[in-house]
Design an enzyme around this catalytic site. Structure first.
Site, PDB file in Angstrom:
ATOM      1  N   ASP A 199       0.838  -1.193   0.000  1.00 18.67           N
ATOM      2  CA  ASP A 199       0.000   0.000   0.000  1.00 18.67           C
ATOM      3  C   ASP A 199       0.880   1.252   0.000  1.00 18.67           C
ATOM      4  O   ASP A 199       2.003   1.254   0.519  1.00 18.67           O
ATOM      5  CB  ASP A 199      -0.946   0.000   1.198  1.00 18.67           C
ATOM      6  CG  ASP A 199      -0.235  -0.207   2.531  1.00 18.67           C
ATOM      7  OD1 ASP A 199       0.537  -1.178   2.639  1.00 18.67           O
ATOM      8  OD2 ASP A 199      -0.431   0.601   3.452  1.00 18.67           O
ATOM      9  N   GLU A 239      -0.209  -0.870   5.982  1.00 19.06           N
ATOM     10  CA  GLU A 239       0.774  -0.185   6.822  1.00 19.06           C
ATOM     11  C   GLU A 239       0.507   1.315   6.905  1.00 19.06           C
ATOM     12  O   GLU A 239       0.707   1.935   7.957  1.00 19.06           O
ATOM     13  CB  GLU A 239       2.181  -0.454   6.283  1.00 19.06           C
ATOM     14  CG  GLU A 239       3.307  -0.038   7.221  1.00 19.06           C
ATOM     15  CD  GLU A 239       3.823   1.375   6.961  1.00 19.06           C
ATOM     16  OE1 GLU A 239       4.742   1.816   7.679  1.00 19.06           O
ATOM     17  OE2 GLU A 239       3.311   2.046   6.036  1.00 19.06           O
TER      18      GLU A 239
END
Length: 429
Positions: A91, A156
């Site tokens: 991500d 994250e």
């Protein structure tokens, strides 16, 4: 230098175009978080890369559309050589509507010196570099002695701990290497936890009642939750200043353990006394501490301050800490960790860095946080080491130096070359 390793490092230079193609492929997936729930196709690409290297695949959904992938390559030796986790998140930071990019953020733009694109620094550059390093070693027939686990995680950027879920699944190793943004320094990190402090009145009073609350003889035992929150904020500031004086940690500038009153929500309408107020705080703490200890310290301090106030004594604040997602429940936890420079695996990484960069590696503490804390929380020795600078992470026109990407990839080749062939447990420490 080992002749075989010299050939492999030369091959990285010769095949830079393939490395850049791999990074370009990863950047092309718009895995922004928020909004998240968009990593499935990117993870399928990673699975394809790992299968070509003879990894077996384990995968599960952290959230719908956001799977976690763990590839496992079994070691060729039978005498229990050391195992290794390589960890990275797919991500990337969100892009706001008013951001003005010179390049399409999801088309990897390569110039003479730099690579531009969302996530090149944080942290698809690290993922591309270590994947390519494993490709080079695999092609040369150099296979690991012990088990290698490649964790490609999500979440994250918004505190959705895909890495924590790997630990909960039981994945363990003798060392975890997180290839997130560290400017090719060996780093640990402090910890972060968010929390909500809520003050609530059992009664709601009209604005016209205010005089009766604040003047002698008014006869109304009420209070504005917003004004009472001011006392809580003042108490937090006192504690923050006390921490700056009484606490310290190697690698951090004094006062890095902060309490940030980040968001405040209160009241319902201008015609009423505020009957509820919520404060969202972000707390940074040192590796010598644990977030549960920090929570207790904050709550004790705030409760003492509340007992000194006649109204708060009767209506004390309530606390809610952490969370599994900034998107789902407005909360997150990133545990802290330190790096053990005497660990044999860390020393291998330091030697590989010095071999490639021709200078000793810097040991430091990251001023931000990564998923590495969850690996350390699971009692796995953990190190943060990856390309890219924090100034570029999340930046408009995010970029990564081409030379640093090459150097990082070569460092991974040298490190894994050593690890694959010299990782028996008897060598540890």
């Amino acid at each position: 230098m080992n002749h075989e390793l010299t050939k492999l490092l030369y091959e990285v230079d010769e095949r830079e175009g393939e490395l850049l193609d791999l990074l370009s492929d990863l950047v092309a997936y718009p895995t922004m978080s928020p909004p998240a729930r968009n990593a499935k196709s990117a993870q399928e690409y990673v699975v394809h890369q790992l299968k070509e290297l003879n990894f077996t695949i384990d995968s599960w959904e952290l959230y719908p559309g956001d799977p976690v992938v763990v590839g496992t390559k079994r070691g060729k030796q039978e005498n229990q050589p050391k195992s290794l986790i390589i960890n990275g998140h797919l991500d990337v930071a969100a892009i706001e509507q008013n951001e003005r990019w010179d390049y399409n953020p999801f088309v990897c733009t390569v110039t003479e010196d730099k690579v531009f694109g969302r996530g090149v620094a944080d942290m698809k550059g690290g993922i591309a570099g270590v994947l390519f390093a494993m490709k080079v070693l695999h092609k040369a027939g150099i296979e690991p002695g012990g088990n290698i686990y490649f964790q490609s995680v999500v979440g994250e950027e918004v505190g959705e701990a895909g890495t924590k879920s790997c630990c909960e699944k039981g994945y363990r190793a003798d060392l975890a290497l997180v290839v997130d943004t560290s400017d090719c320094s060996i780093q640990g990190q402090g910890g972060v936890i968010t929390g909500w402090i809520t003050i609530e009145s059992p009664q709601t009073f009209h604005d016209a009642s205010r005089r009766s609350m604040i003047h002698a003889g008014g006869g109304l035992h009420g209070a504005s939750a917003i004004e009472k929150m001011m006392k809580i904020i003042s108490a937090l500031q006192e504690l923050e200043r006390q921490w700056a004086i009484t606490k310290s940690s190697p690698g951090f500038t004094p006062g890095s353990n902060t309490i940030n009153p980040a968001v405040i929500e209160g009241g319902r309408h201008a015609a009423f006394i505020a009957d509820r107020c919520k404060l969202w705080i972000t707390v940074h703490y040192y590796p010598e501490e644990h977030y549960e200890e920090v929570i207790r310290e904050i709550e004790e301090h705030i409760n003492y301050a509340a007992k000194a106030d006649p109204w708060l004594k009767v209506h004390p604040p309530h606390f809610s800490w952490g969370g599994t997602s900034m998107i789902e429940d407005q909360g997150e936890i990133f545990p802290a960790f330190s790096v053990d420079s005497s660990h044999s695996g860390i020393q291998k990484l330091a030697r590989a860095h010095q071999l490639i960069h021709e200078t000793p590696v810097d040991y430091s503490m990251s001023p931000t946080v990564t998923d590495g804390g969850w690996l350390a929380e699971a009692n796995i020795p953990t190190v943060l080491y990856g390309p890219g600078t924090l100034e570029q992470a999340h930046a408009v026109n995010e970029s990564l130096e081409r030379e640093q990407l090459l150097q990082f990839t070569k460092t991974m080749v040298a490190f894994l070359f050593d690890w694959f062939q010299h990782s028996e447990r008897k060598d540890d420490r």
